[in-house]
Design a protein around this motif. Structure first.
Motif, PDB file in Angstrom:
ATOM      1  N   MET A 280       0.838  -1.202   0.000  1.00 20.53           N
ATOM      2  CA  MET A 280       0.000   0.000   0.000  1.00 20.53           C
ATOM      3  C   MET A 280       0.874   1.254   0.000  1.00 20.53           C
ATOM      4  O   MET A 280       1.910   1.297   0.651  1.00 20.53           O
ATOM      5  CB  MET A 280      -0.915   0.009   1.235  1.00 20.53           C
ATOM      6  N   ILE A 281       0.412   2.250  -0.747  1.00 24.75           N
ATOM      7  CA  ILE A 281       1.061   3.556  -0.765  1.00 24.75           C
ATOM      8  C   ILE A 281       0.133   4.513  -0.019  1.00 24.75           C
ATOM      9  O   ILE A 281      -1.064   4.572  -0.312  1.00 24.75           O
ATOM     10  CB  ILE A 281       1.232   4.071  -2.218  1.00 24.75           C
ATOM     11  N   THR A 282       0.677   5.259   0.932  1.00 24.97           N
ATOM     12  CA  THR A 282      -0.120   6.244   1.662  1.00 24.97           C
ATOM     13  C   THR A 282       0.401   7.635   1.339  1.00 24.97           C
ATOM     14  O   THR A 282       1.602   7.889   1.389  1.00 24.97           O
ATOM     15  CB  THR A 282      -0.052   5.974   3.177  1.00 24.97           C
ATOM     16  N   VAL A 283      -0.520   8.522   0.984  1.00 26.67           N
ATOM     17  CA  VAL A 283      -0.165   9.888   0.581  1.00 26.67           C
ATOM     18  C   VAL A 283      -0.658  10.853   1.660  1.00 26.67           C
ATOM     19  O   VAL A 283      -1.785  10.720   2.140  1.00 26.67           O
ATOM     20  CB  VAL A 283      -0.848  10.235  -0.767  1.00 26.67           C
ATOM     21  N   LEU A 284       0.172  11.829   2.031  1.00 25.36           N
ATOM     22  CA  LEU A 284      -0.292  12.922   2.893  1.00 25.36           C
ATOM     23  C   LEU A 284      -0.697  14.074   1.982  1.00 25.36           C
ATOM     24  O   LEU A 284       0.069  14.471   1.104  1.00 25.36           O
ATOM     25  CB  LEU A 284       0.799  13.410   3.853  1.00 25.36           C
ATOM     26  N   SER A 285      -1.887  14.648   2.236  1.00 25.62           N
ATOM     27  CA  SER A 285      -2.433  15.562   1.226  1.00 25.62           C
ATOM     28  C   SER A 285      -3.152  16.783   1.793  1.00 25.62           C
ATOM     29  O   SER A 285      -3.871  16.710   2.785  1.00 25.62           O
ATOM     30  CB  SER A 285      -3.426  14.787   0.348  1.00 25.62           C
ATOM     31  N   GLY A 286      -2.966  17.895   1.069  1.00 27.71           N
ATOM     32  CA  GLY A 286      -3.833  19.052   1.185  1.00 27.71           C
ATOM     33  C   GLY A 286      -4.807  19.019   0.022  1.00 27.71           C
ATOM     34  O   GLY A 286      -5.234  17.927  -0.383  1.00 27.71           O
ATOM     35  N   GLY A 287      -5.118  20.195  -0.509  1.00 30.49           N
ATOM     36  CA  GLY A 287      -6.173  20.244  -1.515  1.00 30.49           C
ATOM     37  C   GLY A 287      -5.747  20.619  -2.927  1.00 30.49           C
ATOM     38  O   GLY A 287      -6.622  20.788  -3.786  1.00 30.49           O
ATOM     39  N   THR A 288      -4.439  20.746  -3.195  1.00 29.27           N
ATOM     40  CA  THR A 288      -4.040  21.071  -4.579  1.00 29.27           C
ATOM     41  C   THR A 288      -2.797  20.280  -5.017  1.00 29.27           C
ATOM     42  O   THR A 288      -2.873  19.464  -5.932  1.00 29.27           O
ATOM     43  CB  THR A 288      -3.744  22.589  -4.732  1.00 29.27           C
TER      44      THR A 288
ATOM     45  N   GLU B 296       1.501   3.062   9.286  1.00 32.05           N
ATOM     46  CA  GLU B 296       2.297   1.908   9.749  1.00 32.05           C
ATOM     47  C   GLU B 296       2.286   0.779   8.720  1.00 32.05           C
ATOM     48  O   GLU B 296       3.271   0.073   8.566  1.00 32.05           O
ATOM     49  CB  GLU B 296       1.761   1.423  11.107  1.00 32.05           C
ATOM     50  N   GLY B 297       1.191   0.638   7.978  1.00 24.69           N
ATOM     51  CA  GLY B 297       1.078  -0.475   7.033  1.00 24.69           C
ATOM     52  C   GLY B 297       1.540  -0.139   5.627  1.00 24.69           C
ATOM     53  O   GLY B 297       1.432  -0.980   4.730  1.00 24.69           O
ATOM     54  N   ALA B 298       2.079   1.054   5.412  1.00 24.30           N
ATOM     55  CA  ALA B 298       2.415   1.471   4.045  1.00 24.30           C
ATOM     56  C   ALA B 298       3.773   0.931   3.605  1.00 24.30           C
ATOM     57  O   ALA B 298       4.707   0.873   4.402  1.00 24.30           O
ATOM     58  CB  ALA B 298       2.428   2.997   3.968  1.00 24.30           C
ATOM     59  N   ASP B 299       3.882   0.535   2.326  1.00 20.19           N
ATOM     60  CA  ASP B 299       5.196   0.216   1.763  1.00 20.19           C
ATOM     61  C   ASP B 299       6.011   1.492   1.654  1.00 20.19           C
ATOM     62  O   ASP B 299       7.230   1.486   1.830  1.00 20.19           O
ATOM     63  CB  ASP B 299       5.035  -0.404   0.367  1.00 20.19           C
TER      64      ASP B 299
ATOM     65  N   GLY C  57       1.161  11.058  17.202  1.00 19.91           N
ATOM     66  CA  GLY C  57       1.584   9.761  16.673  1.00 19.91           C
ATOM     67  C   GLY C  57       2.063   9.795  15.234  1.00 19.91           C
ATOM     68  O   GLY C  57       2.701   8.834  14.774  1.00 19.91           O
ATOM     69  N   VAL C  58       1.805  10.887  14.497  1.00 21.19           N
ATOM     70  CA  VAL C  58       2.137  10.885  13.065  1.00 21.19           C
ATOM     71  C   VAL C  58       3.651  10.924  12.836  1.00 21.19           C
ATOM     72  O   VAL C  58       4.197  10.105  12.083  1.00 21.19           O
ATOM     73  CB  VAL C  58       1.431  12.053  12.327  1.00 21.19           C
ATOM     74  N   ARG C  59       4.348  11.880  13.466  1.00 18.00           N
ATOM     75  CA  ARG C  59       5.796  11.959  13.220  1.00 18.00           C
ATOM     76  C   ARG C  59       6.501  10.656  13.635  1.00 18.00           C
ATOM     77  O   ARG C  59       7.390  10.169  12.930  1.00 18.00           O
ATOM     78  CB  ARG C  59       6.411  13.148  13.965  1.00 18.00           C
ATOM     79  N   GLU C  60       6.072  10.097  14.752  1.00 18.39           N
ATOM     80  CA  GLU C  60       6.688   8.845  15.217  1.00 18.39           C
ATOM     81  C   GLU C  60       6.481   7.754  14.175  1.00 18.39           C
ATOM     82  O   GLU C  60       7.410   7.009  13.836  1.00 18.39           O
ATOM     83  CB  GLU C  60       6.073   8.412  16.557  1.00 18.39           C
ATOM     84  N   ALA C  61       5.260   7.664  13.630  1.00 20.92           N
ATOM     85  CA  ALA C  61       4.973   6.640  12.611  1.00 20.92           C
ATOM     86  C   ALA C  61       5.785   6.905  11.355  1.00 20.92           C
ATOM     87  O   ALA C  61       6.288   5.970  10.708  1.00 20.92           O
ATOM     88  CB  ALA C  61       3.477   6.618  12.293  1.00 20.92           C
ATOM     89  N   LEU C  62       5.942   8.181  10.989  1.00 24.60           N
ATOM     90  CA  LEU C  62       6.688   8.502   9.765  1.00 24.60           C
ATOM     91  C   LEU C  62       8.169   8.164   9.917  1.00 24.60           C
ATOM     92  O   LEU C  62       8.822   7.764   8.952  1.00 24.60           O
ATOM     93  CB  LEU C  62       6.522   9.984   9.415  1.00 24.60           C
TER      94      LEU C  62
END
Ligand code: GDP
Length: 310
Positions: free
Chosen positions: A1-9, A183-186, A207-212
């Motif tokens: 799985m690919i996980t993307v962090l996103s805003g709106g543009t 956590e589950g992302a490739d 928890g986000v920075r730790e996971a990243l």
């Protein structure tokens, strides 16, 4: 799985390309909710909606907000009635906000409400609000503290930025679904969204920075030289005392970023950064950048490049 962090543009433009290379079922998108607001009884979640509409094939890709071909009859009628609706909300777009508002009032979490709407729109990508509790971006100006929507939409970003604040001061925990998707992302891809008002609030959630730091992260810069490709990122970065450039963005991501991608023509040097054509003016350029980013992710993780899905 690919996980993307996103805003709106910026990140949605990358997602447009990724969706041509990776099956929707293998994509998750964590979206910023720092710009969410209740408007005229509906719950506006601008970045979530852009991602939902993109994945449903109904996004207005001229503006990167709202539904293509939407009408504005309700907005005009509200203004005739003297309602101060400063955001132009389309009729079909409003139907989504009203539905979200109803689902939230009935007790669903923002994550559950988003999943319900995604399902009804036929969206196959997992669209995940960063948190279930509010965390609203405010801009401090000489005219006082403005909600980001007030600053950017009503005042058209025309006021000098003194600083930024978030409400509440303590960020909420990321949603369990968001943490699981990290956590589950490739690989996690930080799209070229505004580092202060789009990616910043996601990074602040508990928890986000730790996971990243545990994930393999490729981040794409939204800057070329000392100006962002579009929008207020330069003024907002300067307002926080950060250099408005790829170097400033890299400083914000340094602790978790494995590969930092800047534009091939960016005169600012970030040591160790990869270079690619990052300007996404059409679906083909989005796909080319997505392919380059997947290649970088694949090389470093040792996983094969995602196969072409469509
Ligand atoms: P918002 O939620 O509408 O503010 O949008 P985002 O935060 O997702 O995206 C805004 C950022 O996207 C700006 O800082 C732009 O510089 C960046 N951006 C927009 N289009 C492109 C593009 O084609 N390439 C790159 N590299 N950045 C872009």
């Amino acid at each position: 799985m690919i996980t993307v962090l996103s805003g709106g543009t910026g990140a949605p433009k990358l997602l447009r390309g990724l969706r041509r290379l990776v099956p929707d079922a293998d994509l998750a998108v964590v979206v910023n909710t720092g710009e969410d607001a209740w408007v005229s009884g509906g719950h506006l979640s601008p970045d979530t909606d852009t991602v939902l509409y993109l994945c449903a094939g109904i996004l207005n890709e001229e503006t990167w907000w709202g539904i293509e071909g939407d009408t504005f009859a309700c907005h005009e009628a509200l203004r005739e009635l003297g309602q101060d609706e400063f955001i132009r909300i389309g009729d079909r777009d409003r139907a989504v906000h009203l539905t979200r508002g109803d689902l939230l009032r009935s007790g669903l979490t923002l994550t559950e409400a988003t999943a319900r709407i995604a399902d009804r729109l036929g969206v196959g990508v997992r669209v995940l609000p960063m948190a279930d509790a509010p965390y609203a971006t405010h801009v401090l100006t000489d005219e006082g503290r403005l909600h980001f929507q007030e600053y950017w939409v009503r005042r058209r970003g025309a006021l000098p930025v003194r600083s930024l604040e978030w409400e509440p001061a303590t960020p909420p925990p990321a949603s369990p679904e968001t943490l699981a998707a990290l956590e589950g992302a490739d690989a996690v891809l930080v799209g070229p969204s505004n580092p202060v008002t789009s990616i910043g609030p996601i990074l602040a959630c508990g928890g986000v920075r730790e996971a990243l730091r545990e994930a393999f992260v490729v981040a794409v810069s939204p800057f070329i030289g000392h100006a962002p490709v579009s929008g207020p990122a330069g003024a907002l970065m300067a307002g926080l005392g950060l250099e408005p450039s790829s170097r400033g963005v890299h400083a914000l991501y340094r602790d978790f970023c494995d590969v930092f991608v800047q534009d091939a023509g960016d005169p600012v040097q970030v040591p160790g950064a990869a270079r690619a054509a990052t300007l996404m003016t059409d679906p083909a350029s989005s796909e080319a950048l997505a392919a380059a980013v997947l290649e970088l992710a694949g090389e470093r993780t040792g996983r094969p490049r995602a196969s072409r899905a469509r």
